[in-house]
Write a protein that holds these residues in place. Structure first.
Motif, PDB file in Angstrom:
ATOM      1  N   LEU A 168      -8.363  -3.246  -4.379  1.00 31.27           N
ATOM      2  CA  LEU A 168      -9.318  -2.251  -3.890  1.00 31.27           C
ATOM      3  C   LEU A 168      -9.429  -2.264  -2.360  1.00 31.27           C
ATOM      4  O   LEU A 168      -9.798  -1.255  -1.761  1.00 31.27           O
ATOM      5  N   LYS A 169      -9.093  -3.386  -1.741  1.00 32.70           N
ATOM      6  CA  LYS A 169      -9.050  -3.429  -0.276  1.00 32.70           C
ATOM      7  C   LYS A 169      -7.989  -2.474   0.262  1.00 32.70           C
ATOM      8  O   LYS A 169      -8.061  -2.031   1.410  1.00 32.70           O
ATOM      9  N   HIS A 170      -6.999  -2.174  -0.575  1.00 30.60           N
ATOM     10  CA  HIS A 170      -5.931  -1.234  -0.226  1.00 30.60           C
ATOM     11  C   HIS A 170      -6.166   0.126  -0.888  1.00 30.60           C
ATOM     12  O   HIS A 170      -5.263   0.965  -0.904  1.00 30.60           O
ATOM     13  N   ASN A 171      -7.367   0.311  -1.448  1.00 33.07           N
ATOM     14  CA  ASN A 171      -7.707   1.525  -2.197  1.00 33.07           C
ATOM     15  C   ASN A 171      -6.711   1.759  -3.337  1.00 33.07           C
ATOM     16  O   ASN A 171      -6.264   2.869  -3.597  1.00 33.07           O
ATOM     17  N   LEU A 172      -6.392   0.673  -4.046  1.00 32.67           N
ATOM     18  CA  LEU A 172      -5.467   0.722  -5.175  1.00 32.67           C
ATOM     19  C   LEU A 172      -6.104   0.024  -6.370  1.00 32.67           C
ATOM     20  O   LEU A 172      -7.007  -0.803  -6.226  1.00 32.67           O
ATOM     21  N   LEU A 173      -5.592   0.344  -7.562  1.00 36.08           N
ATOM     22  CA  LEU A 173      -6.188  -0.180  -8.795  1.00 36.08           C
ATOM     23  C   LEU A 173      -5.143  -0.244  -9.900  1.00 36.08           C
ATOM     24  O   LEU A 173      -4.287   0.631 -10.003  1.00 36.08           O
ATOM     25  N   GLY A 205       4.158 -13.457 -25.995  1.00 39.10           N
ATOM     26  CA  GLY A 205       4.867 -14.685 -25.655  1.00 39.10           C
ATOM     27  C   GLY A 205       5.833 -15.165 -26.717  1.00 39.10           C
ATOM     28  O   GLY A 205       6.220 -16.331 -26.716  1.00 39.10           O
ATOM     29  N   THR A 206       6.253 -14.282 -27.611  1.00 34.63           N
ATOM     30  CA  THR A 206       7.171 -14.688 -28.685  1.00 34.63           C
ATOM     31  C   THR A 206       8.639 -14.494 -28.316  1.00 34.63           C
ATOM     32  O   THR A 206       9.519 -14.942 -29.047  1.00 34.63           O
ATOM     33  N   LEU A 207       8.903 -13.826 -27.179  1.00 38.39           N
ATOM     34  CA  LEU A 207      10.288 -13.545 -26.787  1.00 38.39           C
ATOM     35  C   LEU A 207      10.692 -14.251 -25.502  1.00 38.39           C
ATOM     36  O   LEU A 207      11.867 -14.576 -25.315  1.00 38.39           O
ATOM     37  N   ALA A 208       9.767 -14.469 -24.595  1.00 41.14           N
ATOM     38  CA  ALA A 208      10.059 -15.103 -23.307  1.00 41.14           C
ATOM     39  C   ALA A 208       8.745 -15.478 -22.640  1.00 41.14           C
ATOM     40  O   ALA A 208       7.681 -14.996 -23.024  1.00 41.14           O
ATOM     41  N   MET A 209       8.835 -16.341 -21.622  1.00 39.99           N
ATOM     42  CA  MET A 209       7.674 -16.710 -20.811  1.00 39.99           C
ATOM     43  C   MET A 209       7.742 -15.950 -19.497  1.00 39.99           C
ATOM     44  O   MET A 209       8.680 -16.127 -18.712  1.00 39.99           O
ATOM     45  N   VAL A 210       6.763 -15.103 -19.232  1.00 41.52           N
ATOM     46  CA  VAL A 210       6.734 -14.314 -18.007  1.00 41.52           C
ATOM     47  C   VAL A 210       6.192 -15.168 -16.859  1.00 41.52           C
ATOM     48  O   VAL A 210       5.144 -15.801 -16.989  1.00 41.52           O
ATOM     49  N   THR A 211       6.918 -15.176 -15.724  1.00 39.00           N
ATOM     50  CA  THR A 211       6.510 -15.993 -14.575  1.00 39.00           C
ATOM     51  C   THR A 211       6.154 -15.167 -13.343  1.00 39.00           C
ATOM     52  O   THR A 211       5.500 -15.673 -12.432  1.00 39.00           O
ATOM     53  N   LYS A 212       6.603 -13.912 -13.301  1.00 34.20           N
ATOM     54  CA  LYS A 212       6.277 -13.057 -12.159  1.00 34.20           C
ATOM     55  C   LYS A 212       6.285 -11.603 -12.634  1.00 34.20           C
ATOM     56  O   LYS A 212       7.156 -11.200 -13.413  1.00 34.20           O
ATOM     57  N   ILE A 213       5.318 -10.827 -12.135  1.00 31.61           N
ATOM     58  CA  ILE A 213       5.134  -9.454 -12.601  1.00 31.61           C
ATOM     59  C   ILE A 213       5.152  -8.512 -11.400  1.00 31.61           C
ATOM     60  O   ILE A 213       4.420  -8.730 -10.427  1.00 31.61           O
ATOM     61  N   LYS A 214       5.972  -7.487 -11.484  1.00 37.27           N
ATOM     62  CA  LYS A 214       5.939  -6.432 -10.462  1.00 37.27           C
ATOM     63  C   LYS A 214       5.314  -5.201 -11.095  1.00 37.27           C
ATOM     64  O   LYS A 214       5.780  -4.694 -12.109  1.00 37.27           O
ATOM     65  N   LEU A 215       4.223  -4.737 -10.486  1.00 35.80           N
ATOM     66  CA  LEU A 215       3.409  -3.662 -11.053  1.00 35.80           C
ATOM     67  C   LEU A 215       3.330  -2.466 -10.120  1.00 35.80           C
ATOM     68  O   LEU A 215       3.354  -2.623  -8.900  1.00 35.80           O
ATOM     69  N   LYS A 216       3.177  -1.301 -10.705  1.00 35.53           N
ATOM     70  CA  LYS A 216       2.772  -0.163  -9.886  1.00 35.53           C
ATOM     71  C   LYS A 216       1.265   0.034 -10.072  1.00 35.53           C
ATOM     72  O   LYS A 216       0.689  -0.336 -11.105  1.00 35.53           O
ATOM     73  N   LEU A 217       0.630   0.603  -9.064  1.00 32.88           N
ATOM     74  CA  LEU A 217      -0.817   0.780  -9.036  1.00 32.88           C
ATOM     75  C   LEU A 217      -1.152   2.248  -8.798  1.00 32.88           C
ATOM     76  O   LEU A 217      -0.272   3.052  -8.489  1.00 32.88           O
ATOM     77  N   ILE A 218      -2.420   2.590  -8.942  1.00 37.10           N
ATOM     78  CA  ILE A 218      -2.861   3.961  -8.690  1.00 37.10           C
ATOM     79  C   ILE A 218      -3.908   3.973  -7.580  1.00 37.10           C
ATOM     80  O   ILE A 218      -4.521   2.944  -7.278  1.00 37.10           O
ATOM     81  N   THR A 219      -4.123   5.130  -6.992  1.00 37.92           N
ATOM     82  CA  THR A 219      -5.238   5.342  -6.072  1.00 37.92           C
ATOM     83  C   THR A 219      -6.397   5.929  -6.864  1.00 37.92           C
ATOM     84  O   THR A 219      -6.248   6.996  -7.471  1.00 37.92           O
ATOM     85  N   PRO A 220      -7.545   5.254  -6.918  1.00 32.41           N
ATOM     86  CA  PRO A 220      -8.682   5.792  -7.687  1.00 32.41           C
ATOM     87  C   PRO A 220      -9.152   7.127  -7.112  1.00 32.41           C
ATOM     88  O   PRO A 220      -9.003   7.396  -5.920  1.00 32.41           O
ATOM     89  N   SER A 228       0.823  -1.217   0.000  1.00 30.42           N
ATOM     90  CA  SER A 228       0.000   0.000   0.000  1.00 30.42           C
ATOM     91  C   SER A 228       0.850   1.256   0.000  1.00 30.42           C
ATOM     92  O   SER A 228       0.515   2.250  -0.659  1.00 30.42           O
ATOM     93  N   GLU A 229       1.947   1.225   0.736  1.00 29.13           N
ATOM     94  CA  GLU A 229       2.782   2.414   0.881  1.00 29.13           C
ATOM     95  C   GLU A 229       3.437   2.798  -0.434  1.00 29.13           C
ATOM     96  O   GLU A 229       3.433   3.965  -0.845  1.00 29.13           O
ATOM     97  N   ASN A 230       3.991   1.802  -1.134  1.00 23.01           N
ATOM     98  CA  ASN A 230       4.675   2.061  -2.409  1.00 23.01           C
ATOM     99  C   ASN A 230       3.746   1.979  -3.613  1.00 23.01           C
ATOM    100  O   ASN A 230       4.166   2.241  -4.741  1.00 23.01           O
ATOM    101  N   LYS A 231       2.501   1.561  -3.377  1.00 18.15           N
ATOM    102  CA  LYS A 231       1.530   1.365  -4.463  1.00 18.15           C
ATOM    103  C   LYS A 231       2.083   0.398  -5.503  1.00 18.15           C
ATOM    104  O   LYS A 231       2.096   0.675  -6.710  1.00 18.15           O
ATOM    105  N   GLU A 232       2.529  -0.756  -5.032  1.00 19.48           N
ATOM    106  CA  GLU A 232       3.105  -1.776  -5.894  1.00 19.48           C
ATOM    107  C   GLU A 232       2.516  -3.142  -5.567  1.00 19.48           C
ATOM    108  O   GLU A 232       2.003  -3.371  -4.467  1.00 19.48           O
ATOM    109  N   SER A 233       2.603  -4.038  -6.524  1.00 21.34           N
ATOM    110  CA  SER A 233       2.150  -5.409  -6.302  1.00 21.34           C
ATOM    111  C   SER A 233       3.034  -6.375  -7.069  1.00 21.34           C
ATOM    112  O   SER A 233       3.555  -6.037  -8.143  1.00 21.34           O
ATOM    113  N   ILE A 234       3.205  -7.558  -6.503  1.00 21.24           N
ATOM    114  CA  ILE A 234       3.888  -8.648  -7.201  1.00 21.24           C
ATOM    115  C   ILE A 234       2.862  -9.757  -7.385  1.00 21.24           C
ATOM    116  O   ILE A 234       2.204 -10.185  -6.427  1.00 21.24           O
TER     117      ILE A 234
END
Length: 575
Positions: free
Chosen positions: A124-129, A264-279, A103-109
């Motif tokens: 949304l439980k963290h008021n993030l989207l 999926g033509t260059l690599a297979m993604v197995t884990k994603i680190k994302l930034k999120l926004i506050t609606p 919640s603090e960094n607005k990020e998710s893995i």
């Protein structure tokens, strides 16, 4: 994958490493389709449980040239992207964990098999989207969103998925496990100048070295800049424009930007680190009903002055579909648990029936959503926008949407029309082949005036919906592929109409796909978007990452040098 002997070799390998797979008739049938025109039966479905499983599988496939491998999440792709006659690597069964939400960094893995609907509930439980959800938000998964560089109604304000990627853990074609993220040019050069002889033999080293050389070459830079789409959204080709960047006088190199949208033509993604926004705290919607398409451009210009968060549209055909299948439409929107009062919800459409009786059936329905953290500012903006439209335009009608219920009804009429058509059209089949065209938003009215006669020339039964704000239209024709004679005529229409529509796209400096990607349906038309020198850069990128062409071949980079032949071959797989 042709012979039984070849499959026995693969089967023995999977059993030896205790990797789950299926060749059941039901699974092969299920994985034969996405939401595109095509149907291709795979040979085997593999359900990996870890990145190490995927690493072993890719090493095996890379060393056994009889196999090809295609990643798949929820299978909602409209371009044929996750279809193959070889190996499907399915992510939703085990790669479905939300690892963390900060919640603090607005990020998710998160893992690629997580469904967006489940992810949104947790954020949304963290008021993030994550604001880049497509219309298929209830059925799509994050892996597909990454693979296609998805966008949707909120992309007008927040951009596409590529803008929210912080890093991508990926497995390369030879089985190496790497992490792609933004690095300074100094870090990359240090990387490349490593004295570690073992590392210098790795595919990761080759990728960093050769991609940096490719995008830094002045001749290639000129080609890349010359071919850069001028529209706000593009999912066609590899996103070479995004690899190099500069911030506060510092230069950066980010290969995650190349993996996003690569299907999926260059690599297979197995884990994603994302930034999120506050609606935003407050939102309010206005509907605009117009009868004359010639008014669209000027109305759009007025609305855009007030900076809406979303600006959507659907046409009279879409409205008719919703009314024709009203019970099914209402259930699909409001009855996730199967319990719904059909009569009560049907009554909610009384305003629309009165509108048609008093105003006539609008040609276009425009949905404008305004948001703000300041409620008074929001009220002022929507009131001023409404007054300006009423005062400046004739033969239009506006309506302020008062409840969340009504807001969802209109938004879902726009979102759900494609699914209704897929399920309820009898012998007619949804035919998404010009389903994601985009032109600069300010040119949309002019473009539509040129486009409609082309569609009508082919006597297409179609719906138009899309994102007015950024000029992105989703055109879904209905076609019959069951009758042999009509099927042949419709396939010819797909060929001819595609060329005409993409010629128009070129005239307006647009893109053949703003969100849905190339896949089987548009890869043969990449020469309508890019010149031959740019296509050669795409081929070089594919070869650097995947020399043996095992990763989802025929998507993004054509198998045949003759693109007409490529298209003819792909059309054989129409359902």
């Amino acid at each position: 994958m042709s012979s039984n002997k070849n499959f026995e070799k693969l089967s023995d390998f999977l059993k030896n490493f205790n990797i789950e797979f299926s060749i059941s008739v039901d699974d092969l049938e299920k994985f034969s389709e996405d939401t595109s025109l095509f149907k291709i039966r795979p040979t085997v479905i593999i359900f990996p449980k870890s990145k190490n499983d995927i690493s072993k599988i890719l090493k095996f496939v890379n060393q056994n040239k009889n196999y090809k491998i295609t990643g798949r999440s929820a299978g909602t792709d409209m371009s044929g992207g996750p279809l193959t006659d070889s190996i499907v690597l399915s992510f939703t069964k085990y790669f479905n964990n939300i690892i963390s939400i900060n919640s603090e960094n607005k990020e998710s893995i998160v893992e690629p098999g997580v469904f967006y609907r489940d992810f949104e509930k947790e954020t949304l439980k963290h008021n993030l989207l994550l604001p880049t959800f497509p219309a298929s938000r209830e059925i799509c998964a994050l892996g597909g969103m990454i693979s296609n560089n998805s966008g949707g109604e909120m992309s007008l304000n927040y951009g596409k998925t590529e803008n929210y990627i912080l890093s991508l853990e990926s497995v390369l074609s030879n089985g190496e496990i790497v992490n792609f993220e933004k690095k300074t040019i100094e870090e990359v050069e240090k990387f490349i100048n490593s004295e570690d002889e073992y590392f210098k033999k790795s595919l990761e080293y080759k990728i960093y070295k050769e991609i940096l050389e490719l995008v830094s070459d002045p001749k290639n830079t000129e080609i890349i800049n010359r071919n850069k789409p001028v529209v706000s959204k593009n999912s066609s080709g590899y996103f070479v424009w995004n690899i190099l960047s500069e911030e506060n006088g510092k230069k950066f190199f980010d290969l995650s930007k190349l993996i996003v949208g690569s299907q999926g033509t260059l690599a297979m993604v197995t884990k994603i680190k994302l930034k999120l926004i506050t609606p935003k705290k407050y939102s309010k919607m206005m509907m605009i009903y117009i009868k004359d398409i010639h008014q669209l451009g000027k109305i759009r210009n007025v609305v855009m002055k007030y900076k809406p968060e979303t600006f959507e549209s659907y046409d009279d055909h879409t409205f008719k579909v919703a009314i024709r299948f009203l019970p099914a439409f209402i259930k699909s929107i409001f009855s996730k648990d199967g319990n719904v009062n059909i009569f009560k919800l049907a009554f909610s459409f009384w305003k629309e029936f009165i509108l048609v009786l008093s105003f006539g059936l609008p040609k276009l329905f425009l949905l404008v959503n305004f948001t703000s953290d300041d409620e008074k500012e929001l009220e002022k903006d929507i009131e001023n926008c409404n007054l300006e439209i009423i005062n400046d335009f004739k033969n239009i009608k506006t309506q302020l949407i008062e409840t969340d219920f009504e807001k969802e009804k209109y938004l879902n009429m726009r979102r759900e029309s494609f699914n209704l058509l897929r399920k309820k059209s009898g012998d007619l089949h949804t035919a998404p082949f010009i389903d994601d065209i985009i032109v600069p938003g300010e040119k949309l009215e002019e473009f539509l005036i040129d486009l409609v006669p082309v569609l009508d020339k082919y006597k297409l039964l179609y719906t138009i919906a899309g994102h007015v704000g950024d000029g992105n239209l989703h055109i879904i024709p209905l076609m019959n592929f069951t009758d042999k004679k009509i099927r042949e005529e419709n396939i010819q229409t797909i060929k001819d109409c595609s060329h005409e529509v993409y010629d128009l796209i070129k005239k307006y400096h647009g893109s053949i796909t703003g969100e849905h990607n190339d896949g089987l349906i548009r890869t043969p038309f990449l020469n309508e978007m890019y010149d031959e020198e740019m296509l050669e850069i795409f081929r070089k990128i594919k070869n650097i990452f995947d020399e043996n062409n095992i990763l989802n071949p025929g998507k993004k980079v054509a198998i045949n040098s003759d693109l007409n032949k490529e298209f003819e071959n792909n059309l054989k797989f129409i359902k």
